[in-house]
Design an enzyme around this catalytic site. Structure first.
Site, short mmCIF file in Angstrom:
data_model
loop_
_atom_site.label_atom_id
_atom_site.label_comp_id
_atom_site.label_asym_id
_atom_site.label_seq_id
_atom_site.Cartn_x
_atom_site.Cartn_y
_atom_site.Cartn_z
N ALA A 68 -6.08 -7.58 13.20
CA ALA A 68 -5.91 -8.68 14.14
C ALA A 68 -4.50 -8.62 14.73
O ALA A 68 -3.53 -8.53 13.98
CB ALA A 68 -6.11 -10.01 13.43
N SER A 78 0.87 -1.18 0.00
CA SER A 78 0.00 0.00 0.00
C SER A 78 0.91 1.22 0.00
O SER A 78 1.93 1.22 0.68
CB SER A 78 -0.87 0.05 1.25
OG SER A 78 -1.75 -1.04 1.29
N HIS A 86 1.60 -10.70 4.85
CA HIS A 86 2.47 -10.69 6.03
C HIS A 86 3.87 -11.10 5.57
O HIS A 86 4.23 -12.27 5.68
CB HIS A 86 1.98 -11.69 7.08
CG HIS A 86 0.57 -11.45 7.54
ND1 HIS A 86 -0.20 -12.44 8.12
CD2 HIS A 86 -0.20 -10.33 7.53
CE1 HIS A 86 -1.39 -11.94 8.43
NE2 HIS A 86 -1.42 -10.66 8.08
N ASN A 94 7.76 -5.72 9.35
CA ASN A 94 7.71 -7.18 9.42
C ASN A 94 8.99 -7.82 8.90
O ASN A 94 9.31 -8.96 9.26
CB ASN A 94 6.50 -7.71 8.64
CG ASN A 94 5.19 -7.12 9.17
OD1 ASN A 94 5.11 -6.77 10.34
ND2 ASN A 94 4.20 -6.98 8.32
P1 FAD Z 1 3.32 -0.38 5.83
O1 FAD Z 1 2.06 -0.28 6.61
O2 FAD Z 1 3.30 -1.18 4.59
O3 FAD Z 1 3.84 1.09 5.52
C1 FAD Z 1 5.00 1.32 4.79
C2 FAD Z 1 4.88 2.69 4.15
O4 FAD Z 1 6.16 3.06 3.62
C3 FAD Z 1 3.91 2.74 2.97
O5 FAD Z 1 2.90 3.69 3.21
C4 FAD Z 1 4.78 3.15 1.80
O6 FAD Z 1 4.14 4.01 0.88
C5 FAD Z 1 5.94 3.86 2.48
N1 FAD Z 1 7.15 3.87 1.64
C6 FAD Z 1 7.71 2.84 0.96
N2 FAD Z 1 8.82 3.24 0.33
C7 FAD Z 1 8.97 4.56 0.60
C8 FAD Z 1 9.93 5.53 0.23
N3 FAD Z 1 11.00 5.21 -0.52
N4 FAD Z 1 9.76 6.82 0.65
C9 FAD Z 1 8.70 7.15 1.44
N5 FAD Z 1 7.76 6.25 1.83
C10 FAD Z 1 7.90 4.97 1.42
N6 FAD Z 1 -1.41 -7.35 9.79
C11 FAD Z 1 -1.77 -7.83 11.01
O7 FAD Z 1 -0.93 -7.94 11.91
N7 FAD Z 1 -3.05 -8.17 11.26
C12 FAD Z 1 -4.04 -8.10 10.31
O8 FAD Z 1 -5.19 -8.42 10.58
C13 FAD Z 1 -3.66 -7.64 9.02
N8 FAD Z 1 -4.57 -7.56 8.03
C14 FAD Z 1 -4.24 -7.00 6.85
C15 FAD Z 1 -5.24 -6.84 5.89
C16 FAD Z 1 -4.97 -6.14 4.72
C17 FAD Z 1 -6.04 -5.95 3.70
C18 FAD Z 1 -3.66 -5.60 4.51
C19 FAD Z 1 -3.37 -4.80 3.27
C20 FAD Z 1 -2.67 -5.80 5.44
C21 FAD Z 1 -2.93 -6.51 6.62
N9 FAD Z 1 -1.96 -6.70 7.61
C22 FAD Z 1 -2.32 -7.23 8.81
C23 FAD Z 1 -0.57 -6.29 7.43
C24 FAD Z 1 -0.31 -4.96 8.15
O9 FAD Z 1 -1.10 -3.96 7.60
C25 FAD Z 1 1.17 -4.67 8.09
O10 FAD Z 1 1.82 -5.67 8.87
C26 FAD Z 1 1.55 -3.31 8.65
O11 FAD Z 1 0.86 -2.28 8.01
C27 FAD Z 1 3.06 -3.11 8.47
O12 FAD Z 1 3.39 -1.83 8.89
P2 FAD Z 1 4.66 -1.04 8.32
O13 FAD Z 1 4.61 0.29 8.92
O14 FAD Z 1 5.87 -1.88 8.52
O15 FAD Z 1 4.46 -1.01 6.74
#
Ligand code: FAD
Length: 535
Positions: free
Chosen positions: A130, A117, A457, A491
């Site tokens: 979750a 995303s 995940h 993750n």
């Molecule tokens: P992300 O939320 O992926 O955020 C990373 C961000 O970095 C993104 O917005 C991206 O645009 C930004 N980015 C990337 N590269 C760059 C760059 N070069 N410069 C600037 N910005 C950048 N997890 C659970 O534990 N339980 C659940 O029930 C679950 N259900 C899910 C259901 C769906 C439909 C989805 C899509 C995901 C689900 N997940 C679930 C996974 C969960 O959303 C992720 O584990 C979590 O969002 C990870 O967080 P994060 O901050 O590491 O990464």
């Protein structure tokens, strides 16, 4: 020397948000500037799109998150002209496939459902929320147990954990009772059928306000809060490189996607929390290339099914009046497809899987009105087993400097294969799912293994390790080996094989990293930063 150190955070998902919150709460003067490649979707940054009541507004927010698959909205996201996407969407709403089939798309034939995303809040604006705890061999052996307990409880507070969501639902209770009859005797004490812990705040009307990165930001985005004065979030800002000098990160080079102006932003500490594929890609593009970078990719092989709940069996534990009350509650929030949420957590050695059981009054796909279970009085459950994938060097993402992706980064190729252990565990999980389904009613979608990548995940690609022996990317505090002030989050840092949803664990690891970062900044003789130029 400055006593107001600057932290640059790449990515605004739950993990970037956790770093920002914990560093600012732990350090009295530090400033955080966060860069997010995608747009801000909601007035409150990072809020869950599931809370948007209007269907059109919700659809637009999801499309805006879909980067190269954002249809007619693509140009507003600053994507280069000429990005061509082939075929239909096969990604979950709010996400975009990495291998979308057009020019500049990743190559992932063995991991085809891999998606991301690109929006403020990241996947956390679209997630199911979750947040079960990891257990047993899922835990990181080199983090002491009492510290882990504190980290994971802090992560639960940050995410507004609710371990009894919809616990008062008699329909949810009946589902638990039937599953318990089937499995209870063979599950260990404390690891039986239970409500699924979720991130969100129950509302007086019985619905849930789902949590996104917004709740993790908390005071950082509250108008008038002193912490908000030390926090800045820049959306549509793509970090192109982490700049380094020797063992230190010196800042980031950022492209403003509205103007396409690129400039260097100095920082005293850099955190890259840009998801499990784009974090290693950014490090690689920056010339930071530990041998394990991108490797040891794991996820959760998913076996899913849909079951029409059997009236007679449900009526043993709930009345028709209970059902009416449940449906009236569900009608308050028709835009949110999830009702009572139950689970069987992992327990080793006999049940190394996580079962998730979501009640809904409608099936997740159109059912022919002549289908014998169309319009089923007691509704349906969508159920899925998450299984484990053992980490192996061979599974992972590699980058090609000679072939650029649609954003101009070294393109990704993902390699992934299930081994004998995984295949055997998937077979066992499928058999368990059949039993679970039969205990509740009749399958209207038989158990099936989803294509690799479907779990969303993705883990292990920037895994932490106890020693720098080439099998990890970062130290036990998530600092990239060889650097004092460069952290990775998300993750990708999880080094173990797990079956539970990973975000809680990643937030807990981020809390550990952020505390270390804040302590190091406080202790350091910070030199060289001249602060952040205005946007
Ligand atoms: P992300 O939320 O992926 O955020 C990373 C961000 O970095 C993104 O917005 C991206 O645009 C930004 N980015 C990337 N590269 C760059 C760059 N070069 N410069 C600037 N910005 C950048 N997890 C659970 O534990 N339980 C659940 O029930 C679950 N259900 C899910 C259901 C769906 C439909 C989805 C899509 C995901 C689900 N997940 C679930 C996974 C969960 O959303 C992720 O584990 C979590 O969002 C990870 O967080 P994060 O901050 O590491 O990464």
């Amino acid at each position: 020397m400055t006593d107001t150190p600057t932290i640059a955070i790449v990515g605004s998902g739950p993990i970037g948000a956790a770093y920002a919150r914990v560093v600012l709460e732990s350090h009295p003067t530090a400033r955080v500037v966060m860069f997010e490649a995608g747009p801000q979707l909601t007035e409150r940054p990072g809020a869950s799109v599931r809370n948007i009541p209007d269907a059109d507004e919700k659809a637009r927010a999801r499309e805006l998150s879909q980067g190269p698959q954002a249809g007619s909205l693509r140009e507003s996201l600053g994507l280069p002209a000429g990005v061509v996407v082939e075929g239909m969407f096969t990604a979950r709403q709010g996400t975009h496939l990495l291998d979308f089939g057009g020019e500049g798309s990743a190559h992932a034939p063995t991991f085809p459902a891999a998606a991301a995303s690109t929006n403020v809040g990241g996947m956390g604006a679209h997630w199911t929320a979750a947040i079960p705890r990891p257990s047993g061999s899922e835990l990181v052996s080199f983090i002491p147990g009492d510290e882990w307990e504190d980290l994971v409880s802090t992560a639960e507070k940050l995410l507004h954990a609710n371990s009894a969501a919809f616990a008062d639902s008699p329909i949810g209770g009946a589902i638990r009772a039937l599953l318990d009859e089937e499995f209870g005797a063979e599950l260990p004490e404390g690891r039986g059928v239970s409500t699924l812990p979720v991130a969100g705040d129950p509302q007086p009307d019985g619905t849930i306000q789902w949590a996104g990165a917004d709740v993790v930001f908390g005071p950082l985005i509250e108008v008038g809060s002193p912490l908000a004065e030390r926090f800045e979030l820049r959306d549509l800002s793509l970090v192109r490189r982490v700049e380094t000098e020797g063992a230190r990160a010196t800042g980031v080079t950022v492209e403003d996607l509205r103007t396409h102006v690129t400039r260097f932003v100095p920082a005293d500490l850099v955190v890259v929390a840009a998801d499990a594929f784009r974090t290693p890609q950014l490090l690689w593009a920056s010339g930071i290339r530990p041998p394990a970078l991108g490797h040891y990719l794991t996820e959760h092989p998913m076996v899913i099914s849909t079951v029409a709940l059997d009236g007679e069996r449900m009526a043993r534990f709930a009345t028709e009046d209970d059902l009416k009350v449940e449906l009236a509650r569900r009608a308050l929030n028709p835009a949110d497809p999830v009702g009572a949420v139950n689970r069987i957590p992992s327990s080793e050695p006999d049940h190394p899987f996580s079962l998730q059981v979501m009640y809904a009054e409608n099936p997740p796909f159109p059912l022919d009105p002549t289908h014998p279970h169309a319009g089923n009085t007691w509704g349906y459950v969508n159920m899925g087993y998450g299984a484990r994938k053992q980490p192996r060097f061979e599974d992972g993402v590699t980058f090609d400097d000679a072939e650029l992706d649609y954003r101009g980064f070294p393109n990704m190729t993902i390699s992934y294969e299930l081994g004998d252990q995984e295949k055997a565990e998937i077979e066992r999980a499928t058999a368990m799912l059949r039993r679970a389904g039969k205990s509740l009613g009749t399958f209207i979608a038989e158990p099936r293994l989803l294509p690799p990548g479907s779990s969303l995940h993705f883990q292990g690609t920037t895994r932490i390790g106890e020693v720098d022996d080439g099998t990890s990317v970062a130290d036990p505090f998530s600092r990239v080996w060889g650097f004092d002030n460069l952290y990775v989050g998300g993750n990708g840092t999880i080094p173990t094989a797990t079956s539970m949803n990973p975000t809680l664990m990643s937030v807990a690891l981020a809390v550990r990293g952020a505390r270390k970062a804040a302590a190091d900044l406080a202790a350091a003789d910070v030199t060289g930063s001249e602060g952040i130029p205005a946007a």
